[in-house]
Design a protein around this motif. Sequence first.
Motif, PDB file in Angstrom:
ATOM      1  N   ALA A 174       0.817  -1.209   0.000  1.00  0.00           N
ATOM      2  CA  ALA A 174       0.000   0.000   0.000  1.00  0.00           C
ATOM      3  C   ALA A 174       0.856   1.267   0.000  1.00  0.00           C
ATOM      4  CB  ALA A 174      -0.931  -0.008   1.209  1.00  0.00           C
ATOM      5  N   GLY A 175       1.969   1.282   0.737  1.00  0.00           N
ATOM      6  CA  GLY A 175       2.740   2.511   0.872  1.00  0.00           C
ATOM      7  C   GLY A 175       3.830   2.722  -0.162  1.00  0.00           C
ATOM      8  N   CYS A 176       4.153   1.714  -0.958  1.00  0.00           N
ATOM      9  CA  CYS A 176       5.296   1.804  -1.873  1.00  0.00           C
ATOM     10  C   CYS A 176       5.113   2.920  -2.902  1.00  0.00           C
ATOM     11  CB  CYS A 176       5.515   0.491  -2.604  1.00  0.00           C
ATOM     12  SG  CYS A 176       5.587  -0.952  -1.532  1.00  0.00           S
ATOM     13  N   GLY A 177       3.857   3.167  -3.273  1.00  0.00           N
ATOM     14  CA  GLY A 177       3.575   4.107  -4.340  1.00  0.00           C
ATOM     15  C   GLY A 177       3.988   5.537  -4.031  1.00  0.00           C
ATOM     16  N   GLU A 178       4.071   5.868  -2.749  1.00  0.00           N
ATOM     17  CA  GLU A 178       4.505   7.200  -2.341  1.00  0.00           C
ATOM     18  C   GLU A 178       5.809   7.603  -3.031  1.00  0.00           C
ATOM     19  OE1 GLU A 178       5.244   8.301   1.893  1.00  0.00           O
ATOM     20  OE2 GLU A 178       3.361   7.196   2.126  1.00  0.00           O
ATOM     21  N   CYS A 179       6.738   6.678  -3.127  1.00  0.00           N
ATOM     22  CA  CYS A 179       8.059   6.993  -3.656  1.00  0.00           C
ATOM     23  C   CYS A 179       8.369   6.272  -4.963  1.00  0.00           C
ATOM     24  CB  CYS A 179       9.130   6.641  -2.641  1.00  0.00           C
ATOM     25  SG  CYS A 179       8.821   7.340  -1.017  1.00  0.00           S
ATOM     26  N   HIS A 180       7.757   5.143  -5.192  1.00  0.00           N
ATOM     27  CA  HIS A 180       8.023   4.383  -6.427  1.00  0.00           C
ATOM     28  C   HIS A 180       6.773   4.375  -7.307  1.00  0.00           C
ATOM     29  CE1 HIS A 180      11.754   2.952  -4.619  1.00  0.00           C
ATOM     30  NE2 HIS A 180      11.075   2.565  -3.565  1.00  0.00           N
ATOM     31  N   GLU A 181       6.247   5.578  -7.522  1.00  0.00           N
ATOM     32  CA  GLU A 181       4.997   5.715  -8.253  1.00  0.00           C
ATOM     33  C   GLU A 181       5.013   4.978  -9.591  1.00  0.00           C
ATOM     34  OE1 GLU A 181       2.433   9.562  -9.362  1.00  0.00           O
ATOM     35  OE2 GLU A 181       3.969   9.869  -7.844  1.00  0.00           O
ATOM     36  N   GLN A 194       2.749  -9.419  -4.381  1.00  0.00           N
ATOM     37  CA  GLN A 194       3.265  -8.388  -3.482  1.00  0.00           C
ATOM     38  C   GLN A 194       4.690  -8.004  -3.891  1.00  0.00           C
ATOM     39  OE1 GLN A 194       2.092  -6.829  -0.641  1.00  0.00           O
ATOM     40  NE2 GLN A 194       0.056  -7.743  -0.852  1.00  0.00           N
ATOM     41  N   CYS A 195       5.003  -6.700  -3.845  1.00  0.00           N
ATOM     42  CA  CYS A 195       6.365  -6.244  -4.132  1.00  0.00           C
ATOM     43  C   CYS A 195       7.376  -7.003  -3.268  1.00  0.00           C
ATOM     44  CB  CYS A 195       6.537  -4.768  -3.820  1.00  0.00           C
ATOM     45  SG  CYS A 195       5.234  -3.696  -4.403  1.00  0.00           S
ATOM     46  N   GLU A 196       7.007  -7.187  -1.990  1.00  0.00           N
ATOM     47  CA  GLU A 196       7.959  -7.750  -1.040  1.00  0.00           C
ATOM     48  C   GLU A 196       8.247  -9.232  -1.291  1.00  0.00           C
ATOM     49  OE1 GLU A 196       5.488  -6.096   1.992  1.00  0.00           O
ATOM     50  OE2 GLU A 196       7.232  -5.318   3.046  1.00  0.00           O
ATOM     51  N   CYS A 210       9.160 -10.369  -4.088  1.00  0.00           N
ATOM     52  CA  CYS A 210      10.343 -10.382  -4.946  1.00  0.00           C
ATOM     53  C   CYS A 210      11.486  -9.572  -4.344  1.00  0.00           C
ATOM     54  CB  CYS A 210      10.009  -9.829  -6.323  1.00  0.00           C
ATOM     55  SG  CYS A 210       8.769 -10.798  -7.199  1.00  0.00           S
ATOM     56  N   HIS A 211      11.176  -8.523  -3.577  1.00  0.00           N
ATOM     57  CA  HIS A 211      12.225  -7.631  -3.084  1.00  0.00           C
ATOM     58  C   HIS A 211      12.578  -7.862  -1.620  1.00  0.00           C
ATOM     59  CE1 HIS A 211      12.520  -5.416  -6.768  1.00  0.00           C
ATOM     60  NE2 HIS A 211      11.214  -5.228  -6.795  1.00  0.00           N
ATOM     61  N   GLY A 212      11.882  -8.767  -0.959  1.00  0.00           N
ATOM     62  CA  GLY A 212      12.173  -9.044   0.447  1.00  0.00           C
ATOM     63  C   GLY A 212      11.439  -8.082   1.358  1.00  0.00           C
ATOM     64  N   ALA A 261      11.622  -1.039   7.835  1.00  0.00           N
ATOM     65  CA  ALA A 261      11.411   0.407   7.930  1.00  0.00           C
ATOM     66  C   ALA A 261      11.996   1.115   6.713  1.00  0.00           C
ATOM     67  CB  ALA A 261      12.026   0.946   9.209  1.00  0.00           C
ATOM     68  N   HIS A 262      12.114   0.417   5.575  1.00  0.00           N
ATOM     69  CA  HIS A 262      12.622   1.033   4.355  1.00  0.00           C
ATOM     70  C   HIS A 262      11.830   2.299   4.042  1.00  0.00           C
ATOM     71  CE1 HIS A 262      13.824   1.361   0.149  1.00  0.00           C
ATOM     72  NE2 HIS A 262      12.552   1.410  -0.167  1.00  0.00           N
ATOM     73  N   PRO A 263      12.388   3.428   3.605  1.00  0.00           N
ATOM     74  CA  PRO A 263      13.779   3.608   3.210  1.00  0.00           C
ATOM     75  C   PRO A 263      14.706   4.062   4.332  1.00  0.00           C
ATOM     76  CG  PRO A 263      12.525   5.517   2.568  1.00  0.00           C
ATOM     77  CD  PRO A 263      11.582   4.595   3.266  1.00  0.00           C
ATOM     78  N   ASP A 264      14.253   4.064   5.598  1.00  0.00           N
ATOM     79  CA  ASP A 264      15.166   4.450   6.681  1.00  0.00           C
ATOM     80  C   ASP A 264      16.138   3.312   6.968  1.00  0.00           C
ATOM     81  OD1 ASP A 264      13.970   6.890   6.953  1.00  0.00           O
ATOM     82  OD2 ASP A 264      12.437   6.136   8.317  1.00  0.00           O
ATOM     83  N   GLU A 318      18.086   1.122   3.721  1.00  0.00           N
ATOM     84  CA  GLU A 318      17.932   2.255   2.824  1.00  0.00           C
ATOM     85  C   GLU A 318      17.455   1.821   1.447  1.00  0.00           C
ATOM     86  OE1 GLU A 318      21.592   4.379   2.916  1.00  0.00           O
ATOM     87  OE2 GLU A 318      21.273   5.033   4.983  1.00  0.00           O
ATOM     88  N   THR A 319      17.836   0.626   1.069  1.00  0.00           N
ATOM     89  CA  THR A 319      17.386   0.127  -0.218  1.00  0.00           C
ATOM     90  C   THR A 319      17.076  -1.353  -0.095  1.00  0.00           C
ATOM     91  OG1 THR A 319      18.014  -0.176  -2.519  1.00  0.00           O
ATOM     92  CG2 THR A 319      19.794  -0.193  -0.928  1.00  0.00           C
ATOM     93  N   LEU A 320      16.248  -1.854  -0.999  1.00  0.00           N
ATOM     94  CA  LEU A 320      15.886  -3.267  -0.936  1.00  0.00           C
ATOM     95  C   LEU A 320      16.641  -4.037  -2.010  1.00  0.00           C
ATOM     96  CD1 LEU A 320      12.029  -3.153  -0.321  1.00  0.00           C
ATOM     97  CD2 LEU A 320      13.880  -3.363   1.325  1.00  0.00           C
ATOM     98  N   PRO A 321      16.895  -5.312  -1.757  1.00  0.00           N
ATOM     99  CA  PRO A 321      17.663  -6.090  -2.738  1.00  0.00           C
ATOM    100  C   PRO A 321      16.868  -6.304  -4.026  1.00  0.00           C
ATOM    101  CG  PRO A 321      16.858  -7.507  -0.975  1.00  0.00           C
ATOM    102  CD  PRO A 321      16.519  -6.118  -0.587  1.00  0.00           C
TER     103      PRO A 321
END
Lengths: 257, 153
Positions: free
Chosen positions: B62-69, B84-86, B88-90, B94-97, B100-103
């Motif tokens: 739900a929240g990914c779109g804020e930054c990865h529109e 789900q994005c996660e 594939c990306h794990g 608390a990403h992006p804090d 900072e980045t996902l694999p």
Amino acid sequence: MSCSRRDLLKKAMCGAVAASLPLTMFRFLSPAQAQAAVAGSGKVRWGFLVDTRKCVGCGFCVKACKMENEVPYDAPVTRTWVERYVVTRDGKTHIDSPLGGRDGFVSQKVGEETIPPEEITKAFFVPKLCNQCDNPACVQVCPVGATFQTNDGVVLIDRTWCIGCGYCIMACPYGVRFFHPIYKVAEKCTFCYHRISKGMVTACVQACPFGARRIGNLKDPNDPVTRAIMTERVAVLKDEYGTKPQVFYIGLDSNVR
Amino acid sequence: MKNHVLRPLWVAIAFVALIFLVRHFMVPKDFGIHGRNFTYGFYRLGAIDDWKAIPVKYRGMAGCGECHEDKVAEHQKGPHHIIQCENCHGPALAHPDKPETLPIDRDRGLCLRCHAGLPYPTSQRANLPAIDPDKHNPGAPCVECHNPHNPEM
């Protein structure tokens, strides 16, 4: 000291009655406690619904469960797993679950066997997890009170109290319990208690792209999962053990053990 | 009564008292019957809060779109929108804090979980677009030719 026969008999009777009273008789229960003891308190009873017809064996649920619940990723233990069943013309059932299905099923080989496609009569995937039984055998056998059933029906383990004796691992008819290699205590699926108690679904339910796994409140008749369990033909695993499992399966096959 | 009877008796009584004393201090105060009955509901109440305190790692998309529109928009349009994005990306934690980045996993195995062809007519697996991993461009990462977010693009 003198004692008449009548006195002796009287005192013996009183003594016998007093000895047969348990101390708990003298505890006062609040009405809420009394109700809890009879009906299981609260408005929530978590239940799970697995639709085996929808599962494709991608294993994302196993991956998500291991990451979410900090189960060592490469150790051969897992809280949930996916089994593959391949039934052939000769009536044999071939079953495997490489790494619990963590990396999915990418090969036609079942275990070491290569099965020719024309021999297959039916084949399917069955996700498994803790059944959060109403009568959990694993809880009955715990000698120290380290595993228990919460009021919303989830069976949990107290990691600070478990002595690691392994009785519960032997007692579970579904084999869902294992020994945690890091904490050195018994370990099992908690229905992601940290998630469901915050209003989220379990990690495996969220990870499933096909809706093969669902979780719901069995005490709420309007919950879609409860409705599905009430209106569709569902089955449970190993009903004959009398554990009253609360994970229901749609499309379960008699070959599934 | 005689001394040689009493003395061991006192020792035994003191021993039992010691056990009760130790029990009193060792067993947490919140240990008791909190559930249905003694068989299923005898436990330390704090254990429930221990389990509730475990951090949530999979946040959902739900929240990914804020930054990865752009990625979310792409993803929503294609047949992979159910994934789900996660997955594939794990876990995002608390990403992006933190992290900072996902694999980014370009392994063929990620796609083969669903697309490796299995001849299982009665399973939903048979309804997914299937390839034979040994014949379909072996060795090359799938994402060289297919967009993982929307393979129809």
